[in-house]
Design an enzyme around this catalytic site. Structure first.
Site, PDB file in Angstrom:
ATOM      1  CB  CYS A 191      -0.945  -0.024   1.189  1.00  0.00           C
ATOM      2  SG  CYS A 191      -2.058  -1.444   1.178  1.00  0.00           S
ATOM      3  CB  SER A 464      -3.271   0.172  10.199  1.00  0.00           C
ATOM      4  OG  SER A 464      -2.752   0.494   8.938  1.00  0.00           O
TER       5      SER A 464
END
Length: 547
Positions: A191, A464
């Protein structure tokens, strides 16, 4: 050579017979055997291209005079696992990866190891294995995904997560969210921002375990293929020179990695992973080291999710070698798998984009991107991404809203039951209590998408790397271990002071002891991997490693 144990002398005729069935020639029996741990699969976007990279690694090993043997390693996509029971399996997979590599390397007596992987727990697990085995080893990280694009705006996965909160707030339609989700993730790679996957790639390069410049090269660029081939060649040099992983992973190289982490403002998960790697290398490392290096290291890159820049932007600006160059007078001397020291890499930098990688005289923040907090709520420490918190929230006091698990907290957030000023406490999500210390990207993103500006989130679970805002994780001891977070009640005042590095529960000691006398751990029915993990895992302040 270690591999001689399976191929030399007449007693090894049966072993050689099996090797010959693989197509190994007489000439190759005299060459070093190199294991390639390949995390390829077709469920993780960061892994779907790794077959191509591994082909190049094989070419490099053969060209360098070795014999490559490839084997598989599991990998979990944290984004796909996020927000449901699957997230509990992510951190335990780190230990599984380290164990599986150890099993394959030791059983087959490989002379060297190349690990090809990307993403949150895979690269840390590979580094743990390399440090544990202490043979010549090199890591090839798969590279970041290119940004998505919609209406002229760069996108990442976090835009989609925060879009969920916007839909709940009524400021975004479900149709618009669908358009966003279709545009955000355009192809292979980890990502796009400085989330855990890319932060750990940067840490790998910073500690010297991958070739210079490799961490930030986008997954789709040909330079990534070249680095993979060069890594295959380079492992042969390491084998011939006897340079093992622990000659690269040292106290000095780990401190250099932490310094780079602070300069970038990376993921809070790196604290867990670097401590776990240090544990495997028998290197002393504690939370105070992170604070000390943070205090003396300015934050100089405004990366996603707290800033505007994607990994490809950092790559174009000079990557990790440019960060080395900025801190050349502060780096500790350390070797790298390239054969150059970190200072030699820093001195070889030709160009740095000052607008992306700020000079030390013009930092984004005067101290590092991460901070460790201590106090009556976190006696053994807690972690916050300081660089992602607005200055107005560096000091806050508010009433606790307590939830025994992420699911109930998420329902309350989406139902707008949380008020500005609240301190949301999500507990029983630690290493043992989760179990598996799940990440809390869904509630943190929902808070952002709903437009909250003065809500703090505190948990014994994790966040995260895509989290931004006043979110404090890794609270230790965790609730399941009887830490003070287990004793918090709705309405208790909690004080946060980032400048003072404090996290305090403002309840008197007498009342705390009264509550402690009545507290009992939660009864849980666990089976399989999670049951075994909960029995053996340690606390977050020591890296959540299994005993």
């Amino acid at each position: 050579m270690r591999s001689d144990e399976i191929k030399k002398g007449y007693p090894r005729a049966p072993n050689r017979s099996l090797l010959r069935s693989l197509g190994v020639s007489n000439a190759e029996m005299d060459l070093p055997f190199i294991g390639i741990a390949n995390a390829w699969n077709d469920i993780v976007p960061g892994h779907i291209h790794l077959r191509n990279l591994t082909t190049k690694v094989r070419e490099g090993i053969a060209a360098g005079g070795g014999v490559p043997f490839e084997f598989g390693v599991i990998g979990i996509c944290d984004g796909i696992a996020m927000g449901h029971q699957g997230m509990r399996y992510s951190l335990p997979s780190r230990e599984n990866i380290a164990d599986s590599i150890e099993l394959m390397v030791e059983a087959h007596r490989f002379d060297g190891l190349v690990c090809v992987g990307t993403c949150d727990k895979i690269v840390p697990g590979m580094l743990m294995a390399a440090a544990r085995l202490d043979i010549p080893a090199i890591i090839v990280t798969g590279g970041p995904m290119m940004p998505g694009s919609l209406n002229g705006k760069d996108l990442s996965l976090i835009d989609v997560f925060e879009g969920v909160g916007k839909v709940a707030a009524g400021s975004f339609s479900e149709e618009a969210l669908c358009t966003l989700e279709c545009a955000a993730m355009p192809g292979c790679g980890s990502c796009q921002g400085l989330y855990t996957a890319n932060t750990m790639a940067c840490m790998t390069e910073a500690m010297g375990m991958s070739l210079a410049g490799s961490a930030t090269i986008p997954a789709v660029e040909s330079d990534k293929l070249r680095v993979a081939r060069e890594s295959g060649c380079r492992i042969m040099d390491l084998v011939r020179s006897g340079k093992t992983a622990r000659t690269i992973i040292t106290e000095q190289s780990l401190r250099n990695a932490i310094r780079v982490d602070m300069a970038l403002g990376g993921s809070t998960n790196t604290v867990l992973h670097l401590m776990a790697i240090a544990n495997e290398a028998n290197i002393p490392l504690n939370l105070e080291v992170f604070n000390r290096i943070s205090d003396e290291t300015p934050h100089i890159c405004h990366m996603q999710p707290s800033g505007p820049h994607a990994m490809v932007t950092l790559h174009r600006a000079g990557g990790i070698p440019a960060i080395f160059n900025r801190f050349i007078d502060h780096l500790e001397e350390a070797e790298t798998v390239s054969g150059k020291t970190v200072h030699e890499i820093a001195e070889g930098v030709q160009l740095i984009d000052d607008a992306i990688i700020h000079p030390l005289t013009d930092p984004i923040h005067s101290s590092g991107g991460l901070r460790i907090l201590f106090g009556t709520l976190a006696p053994n420490g807690a972690v916050i991404k300081y660089a992602a918190v607005s200055q107005s929230m560096w000091k806050h006091k508010g009433p606790a809203r307590v939830f025994d698990g992420e699911e109930s907290a998420m329902k309350a957030i989406l139902s707008r039951e949380i008020r500005e000023g609240d301190v949301v406490v999500i507990r029983y999500e630690g290493p043992r209590g989760g179990p598996g210390m799940p990440e809390m990207l869904s509630p943190t993103s929902a808070l952002m998408g709903l437009g909250y500006e003065r809500v703090v989130l505190v948990t014994d679970g994790r966040f995260s790397g895509g989290t931004r805002g006043p979110c404090i994780g890794h609270v230790a001891p965790e609730a399941e271990a009887g830490g003070p977070i287990a004793l918090v009640r709705d309405g208790d005042e909690i004080s946060v002071d980032l400048a003072g590095k404090r996290l305090d529960l403002l309840v008197g000691e007498t009342e705390i002891e009264r509550r402690r006398s009545m507290w009992r751990p939660k009864a849980r029915a666990l089976t399989g991997v999670l049951a075994r993990y909960a029995r053996t895992v340690g606390q977050a302040d020591s890296g959540a490693v299994q005993k």
